[in-house]
Each structure stands twice: as structure tokens, then as C-alpha cells.
Design a protein around this motif. Structure first.
Motif, mmCIF file in Angstrom:
data_model
loop_
_atom_site.group_PDB
_atom_site.id
_atom_site.type_symbol
_atom_site.label_atom_id
_atom_site.label_comp_id
_atom_site.label_asym_id
_atom_site.label_seq_id
_atom_site.Cartn_x
_atom_site.Cartn_y
_atom_site.Cartn_z
ATOM 1 N N GLU A 195 64.944 80.483 91.261
ATOM 2 C CA GLU A 195 66.152 81.294 91.406
ATOM 3 C C GLU A 195 66.685 81.779 90.053
ATOM 4 O O GLU A 195 67.259 82.861 89.952
ATOM 5 N N LYS A 196 66.535 80.963 89.025
ATOM 6 C CA LYS A 196 66.975 81.290 87.668
ATOM 7 C C LYS A 196 68.431 81.752 87.615
ATOM 8 O O LYS A 196 68.739 82.882 87.238
ATOM 9 N N PRO A 197 69.404 80.840 88.000
ATOM 10 C CA PRO A 197 70.819 81.231 87.918
ATOM 11 C C PRO A 197 71.239 81.380 86.459
ATOM 12 O O PRO A 197 70.735 80.682 85.574
ATOM 13 N N ALA A 198 72.171 82.295 86.211
ATOM 14 C CA ALA A 198 72.629 82.520 84.835
ATOM 15 C C ALA A 198 73.319 81.280 84.280
ATOM 16 O O ALA A 198 73.199 80.963 83.099
ATOM 17 N N ALA A 199 74.055 80.565 85.139
ATOM 18 C CA ALA A 199 74.750 79.353 84.710
ATOM 19 C C ALA A 199 75.115 78.538 85.941
ATOM 20 O O ALA A 199 75.175 79.056 87.058
ATOM 21 N N ILE A 200 75.336 77.252 85.713
ATOM 22 C CA ILE A 200 75.861 76.368 86.767
ATOM 23 C C ILE A 200 77.152 75.773 86.225
ATOM 24 O O ILE A 200 77.157 75.114 85.188
ATOM 25 N N TYR A 201 78.243 76.014 86.952
ATOM 26 C CA TYR A 201 79.553 75.628 86.451
ATOM 27 C C TYR A 201 79.954 74.239 86.951
ATOM 28 O O TYR A 201 79.655 73.869 88.089
ATOM 29 N N PRO A 202 80.643 73.489 86.095
ATOM 30 C CA PRO A 202 81.163 72.175 86.523
ATOM 31 C C PRO A 202 82.427 72.340 87.354
ATOM 32 O O PRO A 202 82.908 73.458 87.552
ATOM 33 N N GLY A 203 82.969 71.223 87.810
ATOM 34 C CA GLY A 203 84.222 71.260 88.554
ATOM 35 C C GLY A 203 84.053 70.851 90.002
ATOM 36 O O GLY A 203 82.992 70.387 90.424
ATOM 37 N N ASP A 204 85.116 71.045 90.773
ATOM 38 C CA ASP A 204 85.124 70.666 92.187
ATOM 39 C C ASP A 204 84.402 71.724 93.015
ATOM 40 O O ASP A 204 84.519 72.924 92.750
ATOM 41 N N ILE A 205 83.692 71.255 94.025
ATOM 42 C CA ILE A 205 82.939 72.182 94.869
ATOM 43 C C ILE A 205 82.771 71.590 96.265
ATOM 44 O O ILE A 205 82.738 70.369 96.428
ATOM 45 N N THR A 206 82.701 72.451 97.255
ATOM 46 C CA THR A 206 82.448 72.052 98.637
ATOM 47 C C THR A 206 81.153 72.697 99.099
ATOM 48 O O THR A 206 81.002 73.929 99.011
ATOM 49 N N LEU A 207 80.229 71.902 99.567
ATOM 50 C CA LEU A 207 78.933 72.402 100.006
ATOM 51 C C LEU A 207 78.581 71.837 101.378
ATOM 52 O O LEU A 207 79.085 70.778 101.768
ATOM 53 N N GLN A 208 77.713 72.536 102.083
ATOM 54 C CA GLN A 208 77.194 72.083 103.370
ATOM 55 C C GLN A 208 75.677 71.915 103.251
ATOM 56 O O GLN A 208 74.995 72.832 102.784
ATOM 57 N N PRO A 209 75.128 70.789 103.675
ATOM 58 C CA PRO A 209 73.673 70.583 103.610
ATOM 59 C C PRO A 209 72.889 71.649 104.370
ATOM 60 O O PRO A 209 71.754 71.962 104.012
ATOM 61 N N SER A 210 73.498 72.219 105.405
ATOM 62 C CA SER A 210 72.799 73.223 106.220
ATOM 63 C C SER A 210 72.691 74.580 105.523
ATOM 64 O O SER A 210 72.019 75.476 106.029
ATOM 65 N N SER A 211 73.339 74.735 104.374
ATOM 66 C CA SER A 211 73.326 76.029 103.693
ATOM 67 C C SER A 211 71.951 76.415 103.172
ATOM 68 O O SER A 211 71.621 77.589 103.074
ATOM 69 N N GLY A 212 71.136 75.427 102.824
ATOM 70 C CA GLY A 212 69.847 75.737 102.216
ATOM 71 C C GLY A 212 69.957 75.793 100.706
ATOM 72 O O GLY A 212 71.049 75.990 100.144
ATOM 73 N N TYR A 213 68.828 75.637 100.041
ATOM 74 C CA TYR A 213 68.832 75.509 98.578
ATOM 75 C C TYR A 213 69.292 76.775 97.867
ATOM 76 O O TYR A 213 70.000 76.719 96.866
ATOM 77 N N SER A 214 68.911 77.947 98.346
ATOM 78 C CA SER A 214 69.280 79.201 97.680
ATOM 79 C C SER A 214 70.793 79.392 97.683
ATOM 80 O O SER A 214 71.398 79.747 96.659
ATOM 81 N N GLU A 215 71.420 79.159 98.841
ATOM 82 C CA GLU A 215 72.871 79.325 98.930
ATOM 83 C C GLU A 215 73.598 78.267 98.112
ATOM 84 O O GLU A 215 74.643 78.551 97.506
ATOM 85 N N ILE A 216 73.062 77.059 98.088
ATOM 86 C CA ILE A 216 73.670 75.987 97.276
ATOM 87 C C ILE A 216 73.645 76.367 95.800
ATOM 88 O O ILE A 216 74.648 76.224 95.083
ATOM 89 N N ILE A 217 72.515 76.865 95.343
ATOM 90 C CA ILE A 217 72.393 77.279 93.928
ATOM 91 C C ILE A 217 73.337 78.440 93.632
ATOM 92 O O ILE A 217 73.958 78.493 92.558
ATOM 93 N N GLU A 218 73.472 79.362 94.586
ATOM 94 C CA GLU A 218 74.376 80.499 94.391
ATOM 95 C C GLU A 218 75.821 80.035 94.236
ATOM 96 O O GLU A 218 76.558 80.521 93.368
ATOM 97 N N LYS A 219 76.243 79.047 95.067
ATOM 98 C CA LYS A 219 77.615 78.538 94.967
ATOM 99 C C LYS A 219 77.828 77.757 93.673
ATOM 100 O O LYS A 219 78.914 77.792 93.094
ATOM 101 N N LEU A 220 76.788 77.064 93.224
ATOM 102 C CA LEU A 220 76.896 76.329 91.965
ATOM 103 C C LEU A 220 77.054 77.270 90.775
ATOM 104 O O LEU A 220 77.628 76.886 89.746
#
Length: 466
Positions: A195-220
Motif C-alpha cells: 500500500e505504501k502509505p505516506a505516513a501512519i499517525y499516532p493517537g486514538d483510533i477506532t477500527l473494525q476487524p471486518s474493514s480489511g487490511y487496506s481500509e485499516i491502513i488507510e485509516k491509520l
């Protein structure tokens, strides 16, 4: 199947090893078959030479040091007379017999060739089976990995957590695994490279396991605001109903949602040691460790329960061996500890108070009931306010009222601290069967007999002198 880390090269190497082993066994079989054929041919020739020697002694062949005489290997030991008689009776071997032996030798050689063919077929069958097995494993593994990557069949529950500043990709992957968002760290690291995200930001986050890896990386990789948190201190001796109301008052989650989630199994190891006798009002009463916790506001009851379970399991590990050696079950220890927590005037008095109840439990004929007022308070404040109907109230009252039931109540009546738990596991050695507290001064009076106890009640200001 969720986390397949098989190695195809290892499987192929294993197949090659099995084929080599089969070839080695084949070679060993050939060598075993070849030896008697060669010996048989040599023995016939040597026998002929021995017969010819008897007829023509002047043509005795020169002795050789290369081979021992085969005759000794194929005939029993006999006297000289028997040998001479046998030599006289022997006739030269006919050419027809030699031809038969030659044909027999050829047949055996043909059998060896046939054996080679059979072994080759057998090895081929093994190879085909292994190839099919590897193909099946790859196919099933591919499906499982695909389901994990796309979040198929996984929960859509919100999981809220924090990613500390300065976390590496590997540390973030570990956090995701520990929080239950993903199951395959290696697959996630591979997805990050793809996926090569530009950055992954720290802090609080809410995720769902059903989202899949691509969507999880996008939210991160998105900037986000920090969630509001609240710090709550829970004291020793609070029951689950008190705790649930405190969480609701601080807007963490609703009381009903907490009670529902907390009394469910969450997959923690210590839950396997909790005795579910069917008569406990709240199954997990007593298994909340009193401490100060920080929660997200408007979080899910599932997230709250997970945080609390993790803390209790850490504390449980420190006394697990003691509980096992005590001869009591986990439920018995926590139930008695909950009574000691509410009965003792201070932590210093807990080991003595625990000894009183343990002495009574060890002598059930004389002291069949514990007679603790704390259990009647639990019935009044929890069971009678939360039970569904009158029949339930009556049932649980019989199970928890220590003035009516024999021995310990059905379950804990509050959530004790570590001091009360250790007091039950390491009580003082006494011969006391009664105690009472002066509610004003906090002084505790102990007695061996009922008469002494009645005198102590007067001293404690709990009864008038007769």
C-alpha cells in the motif's frame, strides 16, 4: 487456518528426502537378493571342482587366498568316512543342470528388474500424493489469507485504542494483533509495503476487524483528533452493580451494556477456572480488580470489559499457585475474600477474620453456617433490586444468605482487593470462631465460645449488658 505460516520449500525438501529413502531401501533389497544368487553359482562350481579332484588328484588346483572354500559354508560337519563315501557316490554334474541354473539366475535377475519397476511406480504414487497435498494446502491457505486480508467473516465491532507517538510499523502491527483488529502480523507488514502509505499517525483510533487490511491502513494514515477520556477509581468492596452505575455516570458506557458484557466469557485463561455452579447471581462478580482506570468516553462495553479482564488476569497470575495449593477452588477463594473484604475493620485484621471463617468451614457439624451480615446486605442491595421476579429473589436469597445456607454462599458478594485475597490464602492460625467490630473505634474483638462472643458484643457497643 487464520494464521497460516507454512513453508512450501520445507514440504518439497521433505518429499525429496522420502524419495531418496525409498531409493535407498530399493538398493538394499537388490543387494540382499544378489548375494544368495552369487553364492549358489559359486558353490556349484566349487562342488564340481571338488568332485573332479576326487577323480583326478594329479590336477589339484592351486590354493588361493582370495576366497574361503564355499563347501564349508554349505555342508554340515561330518566324519572323514562319511565325506569319502559321499565323494564316491557323487557324479559329475550334468550340463542340463547347469543350463537350468543359468536360466534360474536369469529369472531372478528379471525379478530384480521387475522390483525396480514396482518401486518406481510406488515412488511416483507418493510424489503425486504429495503434490496434491501441497496444492490443497496452498489452495486452502490462499483462501484463509484472502479472508483475513479482506476481513471476511470477522466482527464489525468498534475497537478503540491508542497508538503511542514514535511507534514503529512493527510495533503498530503488534498493537493491532493484541487489540484483536488483525491476526496475521506478517501479512499486515506485507500489505504496508504494497500500500505504501505516506505516513501512519499516532493517537486514538477506532477500527473494525471486518474493514480489511487496506481500509485499516488507510485509516491509520489519516490525521485524527484525540478522544476524550475519563479516569475512574474503583475501591475494594464495590459490587458489579456499583461499578456499572459508576461507568454510566461517567459516560463511559451504559450500566446494562456493561453488566451484559462483563458476565460473558471474553476468552481469557482465568475464566476457565471460574466455577459456574448455576446459582451465582452475577457469574463474574468478584473478578473485577479494584484500581484506577482510564476509559474513553462513549466507548463500547466490550472494550471496557477487555481492559478490566486484562488487569484482573495480571493480578490472578501472582496468586494462581497459592490458590492451587490452598485446596480451595478459585470461586471459593474469591467468595471468602469478598466476605473478609467487607467484614474486616482494616487490612491488618483480615488474616484473623479469615481464620474465623476458615475455622467454621473446617468444623461444619458444630458451625454449619457462617452467619455474615454482609451477605444479607448483598441480597437487599443487589438481588432484590435487580432480580426479575419474586421466584428469583427467593431462590438467590437461599443461595446467598449465610444465616440460612450452609457454608459459603453461591458466589462472591463484592470485588475484593489483593489484601483480602492473600488473607484467605495465608490466614492467621487461631482457634477463634466469633468476632465483632466496634463501629466507632474500628476495634475488633475475637472469641472462642458463644459466651465470650456475647461479652464482646457488649464491649463493642453492639449489645446491652444483660
Amino acid at each position: 487456518m487464520d494464521d497460516l505460516n507454512f513453508n512450501v520449500d520445507d514440504i518439497i525438501n521433505d518429499v525429496n528426502a522420502k524419495i531418496k529413502s525409498a531409493e535407498k531401501n530399493e538398493a538394499d533389497e537388490e543387494s540382499v537378493e544378489a548375494e544368495p544368487i552369487a553364492d549358489t553359482e559359486n558353490s556349484s562350481e566349487d562342488c564340481e571342482q571338488a568332485d573332479n579332484t576326487d577323480e583326478k588328484p594329479q590336477e589339484t588346483p592351486e590354493a588361493t587366498d582370495d576366497k574361503p572354500e564355499p563347501i564349508l559354508a554349505f555342508h554340515e560337519d561330518k566324519s572323514e568316512e562319511d565325506k569319502s563315501e559321499e565323494d564316491e557316490d557323487k557324479e559329475p554334474e550334468k550340463p542340463e543342470k547347469q543350463e537350468k541354473k543359468s536360466k534360474s539366475s536369469k529369472k531372478k535377475k528379471k525379478k530384480r528388474k521387475k522390483s525396480k519397476v514396482n518401486n518406481s511406480v510406488f515412488g511416483g504414487i507418493i510424489l503425486v500424493i504429495v503434490i496434491l497435498t501441497v496444492s490443497l494446502v496452498l489452495a486452502v491457505g490462499g483462501i484463509s489469507i484472502g479472508m483475513e486480508y479482506y476481513g471476511i467473516g470477522k466482527t464489525d465491532e468498534d475497537i478503540r485504542f491508542n497508538i503511542p507517538a514514535g511507534s514503529t510499523n512493527s510495533e503498530i502491527a503488534d498493537i493491532l494483533v493484541n487489540e484483536g483488529v488483525i491476526k496475521n502480523k506478517k501479512l499486515f507488514m506485507l500489505a504496508l509495503k504494497f500500500e505504501k502509505p505516506a505516513a501512519i499517525y499516532p493517537g486514538d483510533i477506532t477500527l473494525q476487524p471486518s474493514s480489511g487490511y487496506s481500509e485499516i491502513i488507510e485509516k491509520l494514515s489519516q490525521m485524527r483528533e484525540s478522544y476524550k477520556t475519563v479516569s475512574i477509581t474503583f475501591t475494594e468492596g464495590e459490587n458489579l452493580l456499583d461499578i456499572a452505575k459508576k461507568l454510566e455516570d461517567n459516560e463511559v458506557c451504559t450500566a446494562d451494556d456493561f453488566l451484559f458484557e462483563f458476565n460473558k466469557n471474553q476468552g481469557f485463561d482465568f475464566e476457565n477456572d471460574v466455577d459456574d455452579n448455576g446459582d451465582m447471581f452475577y457469574r463474574m462478580e468478584g473478578y473485577f480488580y479494584p484500581d484506577t482506570y482510564e476509559f474513553y468516553v462513549n466507548d463500547s462495553a466490550g472494550n471496557v470489559t477487555k481492559k478490566l479482564r486484562e488487569q484482573f488476569e495480571k493480578k490472578y497470575e501472582t496468586v494462581k499457585a497459592k490458590i492451587k495449593n490452598s485446596g480451595m477452588s478459585l470461586n471459593e477463594v474469591m467468595t471468602l475474600a469478598s466476605i473478609v473484604q467487607l467484614e474486616a475493620a482494616s487490612e491488618d485484621e483480615m488474616p484473623k477474620v479469615a481464620s474465623v471463617f476458615l475455622n467454621r468451614l473446617d468444623d461444619p457439624d458444630t458451625y454449619p453456617m457462617l452467619q455474615s451480615d454482609t451477605t444479607t446486605n448483598y441480597i437487599k442491595n443487589v438481588i432484590k433490586t435487580e432480580a426479575d421476579n419474586t421466584a428469583s429473589i427467593e431462590h438467590y436469597t437461599e443461595c446467598y444468605d449465610t444465616y440460612k445456607c450452609k457454608g459459603l454462599p453461591a458466589g462472591p458478594i463484592c470485588n475484593p482487593g489483593m489484601a483480602a485475597i492473600n488473607a484467605v490464602l495465608e490466614p492467621k492460625k487461631t482457634d477463634y470462631y466469633y468476632f465483632c467490630n466496634n463501629l466507632k473505634t474500628g476495634e475488633t474483638f475475637y472469641a472462642k465460645t458463644l459466651d465470650e462472643h456475647e461479652e464482646n458484643l457488649v464491649k463493642a457497643g453492639l449489645a446491652k449488658k444483660k
